[in-house]
Design an enzyme around this catalytic site. Structure first.
Site, PDB file in Angstrom:
ATOM      1  N   LYS A  78       0.842  -1.198   0.000  1.00  0.00           N
ATOM      2  CA  LYS A  78       0.000   0.000   0.000  1.00  0.00           C
ATOM      3  C   LYS A  78       0.872   1.241   0.000  1.00  0.00           C
ATOM      4  O   LYS A  78       1.544   1.531   0.987  1.00  0.00           O
ATOM      5  CB  LYS A  78      -0.939   0.046   1.215  1.00  0.00           C
ATOM      6  CG  LYS A  78      -2.008   1.147   1.068  1.00  0.00           C
ATOM      7  CD  LYS A  78      -2.749   1.449   2.347  1.00  0.00           C
ATOM      8  CE  LYS A  78      -2.034   2.441   3.215  1.00  0.00           C
ATOM      9  NZ  LYS A  78      -1.945   3.813   2.611  1.00  0.00           N
ATOM     10  N   GLY A  82       7.334   5.272   8.142  1.00  0.00           N
ATOM     11  CA  GLY A  82       6.486   6.441   8.345  1.00  0.00           C
ATOM     12  C   GLY A  82       6.738   7.050   9.712  1.00  0.00           C
ATOM     13  O   GLY A  82       7.828   6.928  10.270  1.00  0.00           O
ATOM     14  N   THR A  85       6.664   7.891  13.734  1.00  0.00           N
ATOM     15  CA  THR A  85       6.782   7.102  14.955  1.00  0.00           C
ATOM     16  C   THR A  85       5.410   6.870  15.584  1.00  0.00           C
ATOM     17  O   THR A  85       5.122   5.781  16.095  1.00  0.00           O
ATOM     18  CB  THR A  85       7.725   7.807  15.941  1.00  0.00           C
ATOM     19  OG1 THR A  85       9.051   7.805  15.390  1.00  0.00           O
ATOM     20  CG2 THR A  85       7.764   7.100  17.287  1.00  0.00           C
ATOM     21  N   GLU A  86       4.559   7.877  15.545  1.00  0.00           N
ATOM     22  CA  GLU A  86       3.209   7.762  16.125  1.00  0.00           C
ATOM     23  C   GLU A  86       2.441   6.598  15.500  1.00  0.00           C
ATOM     24  O   GLU A  86       1.864   5.761  16.209  1.00  0.00           O
ATOM     25  CB  GLU A  86       2.462   9.081  15.908  1.00  0.00           C
ATOM     26  CG  GLU A  86       1.031   9.077  16.383  1.00  0.00           C
ATOM     27  CD  GLU A  86       0.258  10.320  15.949  1.00  0.00           C
ATOM     28  OE1 GLU A  86      -0.857  10.499  16.448  1.00  0.00           O
ATOM     29  OE2 GLU A  86       0.777  11.098  15.122  1.00  0.00           O
ATOM     30  N   ILE A  87       2.430   6.531  14.165  1.00  0.00           N
ATOM     31  CA  ILE A  87       1.698   5.452  13.485  1.00  0.00           C
ATOM     32  C   ILE A  87       2.425   4.126  13.664  1.00  0.00           C
ATOM     33  O   ILE A  87       1.791   3.070  13.808  1.00  0.00           O
ATOM     34  CB  ILE A  87       1.528   5.778  11.988  1.00  0.00           C
ATOM     35  CG1 ILE A  87       0.743   7.090  11.815  1.00  0.00           C
ATOM     36  CG2 ILE A  87       0.804   4.643  11.271  1.00  0.00           C
ATOM     37  CD1 ILE A  87      -0.644   7.095  12.410  1.00  0.00           C
ATOM     38  N   GLY A  88       3.756   4.164  13.678  1.00  0.00           N
ATOM     39  CA  GLY A  88       4.527   2.947  13.887  1.00  0.00           C
ATOM     40  C   GLY A  88       4.205   2.279  15.215  1.00  0.00           C
ATOM     41  O   GLY A  88       4.081   1.054  15.308  1.00  0.00           O
ATOM     42  N   GLU A 101      10.481   1.431  10.251  1.00  0.00           N
ATOM     43  CA  GLU A 101      11.485   2.494  10.049  1.00  0.00           C
ATOM     44  C   GLU A 101      10.738   3.800  10.240  1.00  0.00           C
ATOM     45  O   GLU A 101       9.881   4.156   9.434  1.00  0.00           O
ATOM     46  CB  GLU A 101      12.112   2.375   8.652  1.00  0.00           C
ATOM     47  CG  GLU A 101      13.393   3.171   8.510  1.00  0.00           C
ATOM     48  CD  GLU A 101      13.155   4.539   7.903  1.00  0.00           C
ATOM     49  OE1 GLU A 101      13.019   5.499   8.690  1.00  0.00           O
ATOM     50  OE2 GLU A 101      13.105   4.654   6.682  1.00  0.00           O
ATOM     51  N   CYS A 139      13.573  11.210   6.600  1.00  0.00           N
ATOM     52  CA  CYS A 139      13.601  10.704   7.978  1.00  0.00           C
ATOM     53  C   CYS A 139      14.948  10.936   8.647  1.00  0.00           C
ATOM     54  O   CYS A 139      15.012  11.106   9.864  1.00  0.00           O
ATOM     55  CB  CYS A 139      13.245   9.219   8.001  1.00  0.00           C
ATOM     56  SG  CYS A 139      14.232   8.215   6.879  1.00  0.00           S
ATOM     57  N   GLU A 167      10.114  16.153  15.439  1.00  0.00           N
ATOM     58  CA  GLU A 167      10.418  16.040  14.014  1.00  0.00           C
ATOM     59  C   GLU A 167       9.487  16.968  13.227  1.00  0.00           C
ATOM     60  O   GLU A 167       8.266  16.808  13.248  1.00  0.00           O
ATOM     61  CB  GLU A 167      10.238  14.596  13.540  1.00  0.00           C
ATOM     62  CG  GLU A 167      10.638  14.403  12.090  1.00  0.00           C
ATOM     63  CD  GLU A 167      10.568  12.947  11.647  1.00  0.00           C
ATOM     64  OE1 GLU A 167      11.425  12.526  10.862  1.00  0.00           O
ATOM     65  OE2 GLU A 167       9.636  12.247  12.077  1.00  0.00           O
TER      66      GLU A 167
END
Length: 504
Positions: free
Chosen positions: A201, A254, A256-259, A276, A310, A408
């Site tokens: 995706k 992507g 860090t929050e979504i990771g 990552e 990143c 970030e």
């Protein structure tokens, strides 16, 4: 160098090939076929250089995701890919890379239109990098081996022990919008070499090159269901992929929050996970450097890709004795990195990806000013009719408590601070929840090695920045991620180790 205030930021006309890609009927690539969605929901494709809507892609439904995962599951379970001779998998991957090379100019233009990065940069970095990932990992397809191991506590010759390396299975791969094609190929290449099957995706903001890549996947001769490409929003399609019971591994690049959210959701079924994530990379400039070399390096570290990287060198630490010279040298580079429309042949940087990102970056700059930071250069946006341009920005008079130093920003904004000695700067460099990359500028080899060992980051660059090669592992410490991509470690992430013990 050109005056940043007189640049014409009108987007150039698209080529016939790009227009054809934009005019395609929205569809999903499942089982080597272009199929309609189960519902009519679409996502707008915007050219960030102009702010204009130029196409639409499918916003995949849960049923669409289920169909793609089912295709990948069937393709994995019957061994139509993993059961092929490694030589055949390797040759098929090389065919894909060759097709990508044959269409390199078209892919560079599509990436520029979709993401906003200069076509020249996409042609020099993104497309060749994508080909390199496929070709390097293709070679691993024939070099995945277990080993024979002598048991420790059993008499010699009584048992035979060995290990096998087996593909992990169906992989859900979710890639970001800053390097769409490069990240897609970085993800699919090791999975394919290992014998896995894939549901890919792309980011909802940048799906064009992944969809065009799907055409080449079919043309290269991959069996149906081995690679499936679905477009859609992260909170719907992406979430469905992560939670799907038939997905064995998730690879995500992507925020860090979504990771963290993905990692939590994957825990329910203990899916294998590679993440990552974000960074706030320090760039340390020691007093012995040639400022004429180090300053352009520090500028490129933050302003390449308009800071949407990143590993962007977003925290600059220059020794007190040369601080003013370094800031002056970085500022002199600003016209070179002034944002232009992505199809402007003179461009080295483009707009930000979206209005949302533009507002985020400008919000950080304003927050920095409110907190007491001074703007050494930039801090503003060029006046344009459309597009999301932010000028290269240097903030000074900052402190470690400011949001611009801690968080970030993902834009062309660097915060610059002074330091006096190695221990002080190492402590400052590590004063972050992130640990993805770091840069060190010095002529002294001992200093380079000392700092490289002290700084907690997955990659440390010496007298350069963001040099990333497919043979070298890449990933982060701390909240910058889990696992490693690229290199041998990159393919290991798509393999399970099976131990076999036989009584003789």
């Amino acid at each position: 160098m050109n005056d940043m205030t007189t640049i014409d930021r009108t987007q150039r006309p698209y080529s016939a090939a790009a227009q054809a890609a934009l005019a395609r009927k929205p569809a999903l690539f499942i089982n080597n076929e272009w199929v309609a969605s189960s519902h009519g929901a679409l996502i707008e494709v915007e050219d960030p250089s102009s702010g204009k809507i130029v196409s639409h892609v499918v916003d995949a439904s849960d049923r669409d995701v289920d169909r793609a995962v089912a295709a990948a599951r069937a393709a994995f379970d019957d061994g139509r890919w993993s059961g092929l001779p490694p030589m055949v998998r390797e040759r098929t991957m090389h065919r894909l890379a060759d097709l990508l090379e044959a269409h390199a100019d078209e892919f560079a233009e599509l990436e520029a239109i979709d993401n906003g990065k200069p076509k020249g940069m996409a042609g020099a970095v993104d497309v060749p990098g994508a080909m390199a990932h496929i070709r390097f990992m293709a070679g691993w397809a024939s070099k995945i081996n277990g080993e024979v191991i002598q048991p420790y506590s059993i008499p010699d010759g009584a048992f035979f022990g060995y290990t096998r390396k087996e593909p992990v299975g169906v992989c859900a791969q979710i890639v970001p919008w800053n390097f769409p094609l490069l990240m897609a190929c970085l993800k699919i290449a090791p999975a394919l070499a290992a014998g896995c099957t894939i549901v890919l995706k792309p980011a909802e903001q940048t799906s064009l090159t992944a969809l065009r890549l799907a055409d080449l996947i079919a043309e290269a001769g991959f069996p149906a269901g081995v690679v499936n490409v679905i477009t859609g929003n992260g909170h719907t399609a992406g979430d469905r992929m992560v939670k799907h019971p038939d997905v064995d591994k998730i690879a995500f690049t992507g925020s860090t929050e979504i990771g963290k959210l993905i990692n939590r959701n994957a825990t329910a079924s203990l899916k294998r996970v590679t993440l990552e994530l974000g960074g706030k990379s320090p760039v340390v400039v020691m007093p012995d450097v040639d400022v004429a070399q180090a300053a352009p390096g520090a500028a490129g570290a933050i302003w390449f890709n308009s800071g949407q990287v990143c590993v962007a060198g977003s925290r600059l630490y220059a020794h007190r004795s040369i601080f003013d010279q370094v800031i002056e040298g970085v500022a002199e580079q600003a016209p070179f990195w002034a944002p232009r429309a992505s199809l402007d042949p003179e461009g080295h940087a483009g707009p930000l990806i979206s209005k949302e990102q533009f507002d985020r970056v400008m919000g950080y700059i304003e927050a920095g000013k409110r907190d007491g930071a001074s703007v050494a250069i930039g801090g503003d946006a060029p006046a344009v009719d459309g597009g999301y341009y932010v000028n290269p920005t240097v903030l000074v008079d900052v402190n470690p408590q400011m949001s611009v130093v801690r968080e970030e920003i993902f834009g062309p904004v660097v915060v610059a601070q002074r330091f006096d000695d190695i221990d002080e700067v190492a402590k400052a460099a590590n004063d972050t929840c992130y640990g993805l990359g770091a840069g060190i500028w010095t002529k002294d080899v001992a200093t380079m090695h000392k700092l490289a060992s002290k700084i907690k980051a997955g990659t440390v660059w010496g007298n350069c920045h963001a040099v990333i090669d497919t043979a070298l592992p890449f990933g982060g410490y701390k909240e910058s991620g889990l696992g490693r991509e690229q290199g041998r470690q990159g393919i290991e992430a798509y393999l399970e180790t099976k131990t076999v013990i036989l009584q003789l």
